[in-house]
Design a protein around this motif. Structure first.
Motif, PDB file in Angstrom:
ATOM      1  N   ASP A   1       0.631  -1.204  -0.143  1.00 33.67           N
ATOM      2  CA  ASP A   1       0.113  -0.045   0.127  1.00 33.67           C
ATOM      3  C   ASP A   1       0.994   1.295  -0.084  1.00 33.67           C
ATOM      4  O   ASP A   1       0.444   2.303   0.438  1.00 33.67           O
ATOM      5  CB  ASP A   1      -0.829  -0.038   1.258  1.00 33.67           C
ATOM      6  N   SER A   2       2.137   1.010  -0.423  1.00 25.97           N
ATOM      7  CA  SER A   2       2.961   2.371  -0.458  1.00 25.97           C
ATOM      8  C   SER A   2       3.371   2.664  -1.861  1.00 25.97           C
ATOM      9  O   SER A   2       3.547   1.921  -2.676  1.00 25.97           O
ATOM     10  CB  SER A   2       4.057   2.124   0.340  1.00 25.97           C
ATOM     11  N   ASN A   3       3.542   3.848  -2.155  1.00 24.49           N
ATOM     12  CA  ASN A   3       3.995   4.422  -3.550  1.00 24.49           C
ATOM     13  C   ASN A   3       5.741   4.092  -3.490  1.00 24.49           C
ATOM     14  O   ASN A   3       6.248   4.137  -4.712  1.00 24.49           O
ATOM     15  CB  ASN A   3       4.010   5.941  -3.959  1.00 24.49           C
ATOM     16  N   ASN A   4       6.510   3.670  -2.489  1.00 28.21           N
ATOM     17  CA  ASN A   4       7.792   3.416  -2.358  1.00 28.21           C
ATOM     18  C   ASN A   4       7.885   2.118  -1.858  1.00 28.21           C
ATOM     19  O   ASN A   4       7.907   2.010  -0.505  1.00 28.21           O
ATOM     20  CB  ASN A   4       8.347   4.565  -1.432  1.00 28.21           C
ATOM     21  N   PRO A   5       8.256   1.307  -2.707  1.00 26.78           N
ATOM     22  CA  PRO A   5       8.522  -0.317  -2.233  1.00 26.78           C
ATOM     23  C   PRO A   5       9.733  -0.276  -1.318  1.00 26.78           C
ATOM     24  O   PRO A   5       9.881  -1.739  -0.581  1.00 26.78           O
ATOM     25  CB  PRO A   5       8.591  -1.167  -3.377  1.00 26.78           C
ATOM     26  N   THR A   6      10.459   0.612  -1.073  1.00 27.41           N
ATOM     27  CA  THR A   6      11.669   0.437  -0.130  1.00 27.41           C
ATOM     28  C   THR A   6      11.397   1.273   1.165  1.00 27.41           C
ATOM     29  O   THR A   6      12.414   1.420   1.674  1.00 27.41           O
ATOM     30  CB  THR A   6      13.064   0.945  -1.058  1.00 27.41           C
ATOM     31  N   ARG A   7      10.296   1.554   1.410  1.00 28.49           N
ATOM     32  CA  ARG A   7       9.862   2.320   2.650  1.00 28.49           C
ATOM     33  C   ARG A   7       9.594   1.415   3.564  1.00 28.49           C
ATOM     34  O   ARG A   7       8.445   0.648   3.349  1.00 28.49           O
ATOM     35  CB  ARG A   7       8.896   3.405   2.233  1.00 28.49           C
ATOM     36  N   LEU A   8       9.995   1.449   4.901  1.00 27.44           N
ATOM     37  CA  LEU A   8       9.496   0.717   5.783  1.00 27.44           C
ATOM     38  C   LEU A   8       8.147   1.188   6.317  1.00 27.44           C
ATOM     39  O   LEU A   8       7.967   2.355   6.621  1.00 27.44           O
ATOM     40  CB  LEU A   8      10.478   0.472   6.954  1.00 27.44           C
ATOM     41  N   LEU A   9       7.271   0.098   6.723  1.00 24.65           N
ATOM     42  CA  LEU A   9       6.021   0.217   7.290  1.00 24.65           C
ATOM     43  C   LEU A   9       5.837  -0.846   8.398  1.00 24.65           C
ATOM     44  O   LEU A   9       6.281  -1.799   8.236  1.00 24.65           O
ATOM     45  CB  LEU A   9       5.001   0.519   6.061  1.00 24.65           C
ATOM     46  N   PRO A  10       4.820  -0.333   9.234  1.00 25.77           N
ATOM     47  CA  PRO A  10       4.574  -1.575  10.043  1.00 25.77           C
ATOM     48  C   PRO A  10       4.132  -2.811   9.533  1.00 25.77           C
ATOM     49  O   PRO A  10       3.142  -2.900   8.400  1.00 25.77           O
ATOM     50  CB  PRO A  10       3.370  -0.881  10.887  1.00 25.77           C
ATOM     51  N   GLY A  11       4.552  -3.839   9.862  1.00 26.16           N
ATOM     52  CA  GLY A  11       4.420  -5.346   9.226  1.00 26.16           C
ATOM     53  C   GLY A  11       5.503  -5.511   8.343  1.00 26.16           C
ATOM     54  O   GLY A  11       5.479  -6.723   7.681  1.00 26.16           O
ATOM     55  N   THR A  12       6.462  -4.778   7.735  1.00 27.79           N
ATOM     56  CA  THR A  12       7.474  -5.203   6.933  1.00 27.79           C
ATOM     57  C   THR A  12       8.384  -5.873   7.423  1.00 27.79           C
ATOM     58  O   THR A  12       9.025  -5.617   8.463  1.00 27.79           O
ATOM     59  CB  THR A  12       8.015  -3.658   6.414  1.00 27.79           C
ATOM     60  N   LYS A  13       8.796  -7.092   6.954  1.00 25.86           N
ATOM     61  CA  LYS A  13       9.871  -7.937   7.177  1.00 25.86           C
ATOM     62  C   LYS A  13      11.262  -7.442   6.559  1.00 25.86           C
ATOM     63  O   LYS A  13      11.006  -7.496   5.354  1.00 25.86           O
ATOM     64  CB  LYS A  13       9.652  -9.537   7.067  1.00 25.86           C
ATOM     65  N   PHE A  14      12.373  -7.351   7.073  1.00 29.26           N
ATOM     66  CA  PHE A  14      13.249  -6.811   6.288  1.00 29.26           C
ATOM     67  C   PHE A  14      14.790  -7.376   7.044  1.00 29.26           C
ATOM     68  O   PHE A  14      14.990  -7.766   8.059  1.00 29.26           O
ATOM     69  CB  PHE A  14      13.460  -5.387   6.034  1.00 29.26           C
ATOM     70  N   THR A  15      15.757  -7.324   6.079  1.00 27.97           N
ATOM     71  CA  THR A  15      17.128  -7.648   6.699  1.00 27.97           C
ATOM     72  C   THR A  15      18.094  -6.692   6.602  1.00 27.97           C
ATOM     73  O   THR A  15      18.307  -6.018   5.407  1.00 27.97           O
ATOM     74  CB  THR A  15      17.599  -9.109   5.809  1.00 27.97           C
ATOM     75  N   GLU A  16      18.654  -6.390   7.716  1.00 28.31           N
ATOM     76  CA  GLU A  16      19.876  -5.404   7.424  1.00 28.31           C
ATOM     77  C   GLU A  16      21.103  -6.237   7.182  1.00 28.31           C
ATOM     78  O   GLU A  16      21.402  -7.172   7.642  1.00 28.31           O
ATOM     79  CB  GLU A  16      20.021  -4.539   8.930  1.00 28.31           C
ATOM     80  N   HIS A  17      21.983  -5.318   6.025  1.00 31.51           N
ATOM     81  CA  HIS A  17      23.043  -5.952   5.955  1.00 31.51           C
ATOM     82  C   HIS A  17      24.004  -5.053   6.378  1.00 31.51           C
ATOM     83  O   HIS A  17      24.406  -3.929   6.287  1.00 31.51           O
ATOM     84  CB  HIS A  17      23.386  -6.056   4.322  1.00 31.51           C
TER      85      HIS A  17
END
Length: 198
Positions: free
Chosen positions: A76-92
């Motif tokens: 639901d974001s215009n920016n697919p690289t923007r963190l939002l609640p529920g986003t799973k991500f990996t920090e390098h």
């Protein structure tokens, strides 16, 4: 990417503290320690929030975590690289803080993006949970508070991460001092990046 030129930046305070309660884990009796860094940024809270959440900008300024991979980009974001609640991500993560080699990959889940309207704290709160280890072994939760500086015209950026569980002592012993340096570097580089955009 900016060069890590923040060795003598007295505007950043970074240290180990006794455990600070966090939104998800609360004030656990088994919490071991907290890493905390604070600085003031000459910009509006929204500008600081945008730089923090837009992971596509991290390679430009973030030598500690020069890249993040989103496992489930927000739909639901215009920016697919923007963190939002529920986003799973990996920090390098580059523990050397040079923005080069990835030494550690840390799995995280963003849980909170709230407005703060507390006395003396008007701004935003962002929270993400560590998901790289089973909860019984190691629990970590990072809280970012971004709020208007009282009477100063800038923004206070206060980030802290509390560690608990049987493996927390090992994290503190082996990399606690390094995390203090890298959290301070993260704050200083975010400050430099945001102020350079204003």
């Amino acid at each position: 990417m900016t060069s890590p030129s923040l060795k003598n930046d007295n505007s950043v305070k970074s240290n180990l503290t006794p455990p600070i309660p966090t939104p998800h884990w609360g004030s656990q009796s088994g919490a071991s320690f907290t890493v905390r860094a604070t600085t003031t940024i000459s910009a509006r809270p929204q500008s600081v929030l945008d730089a923090l959440l837009n992971t596509s900008s991290w390679p430009e300024w973030n030598n500690f975590v020069p890249r993040a991979s989103l496992t489930n980009p927000p739909k639901d974001s215009n920016n697919p690289t923007r963190l939002l609640p529920g986003t799973k991500f990996t920090e390098h993560v580059d523990m050397a803080g040079r923005g080069r080699s990835t030494i550690v990959k840390m799995k995280l889940l963003m849980t909170v993006l709230d407005e703060m309207n507390e006395p003396g704290k008007n701004g935003f709160k962002v929270v993400w949970l560590g998901k790289g280890y089973p909860d019984w072994a190691l629990r970590s939760e990072r809280v970012h508070e971004i709020y208007e500086e009282d009477g100063g015209g800038g923004t206070v950026y206060d980030v802290y991460e509390t560690f608990s569980g049987p493996l927390a002592w090992a994290v503190k012993f082996f990399v606690g001092g390094t995390l203090v340096k890298r959290f301070g570097q993260w704050n200083g580089e975010l400050k430099e990046f945001v102020e350079g955009k204003c």
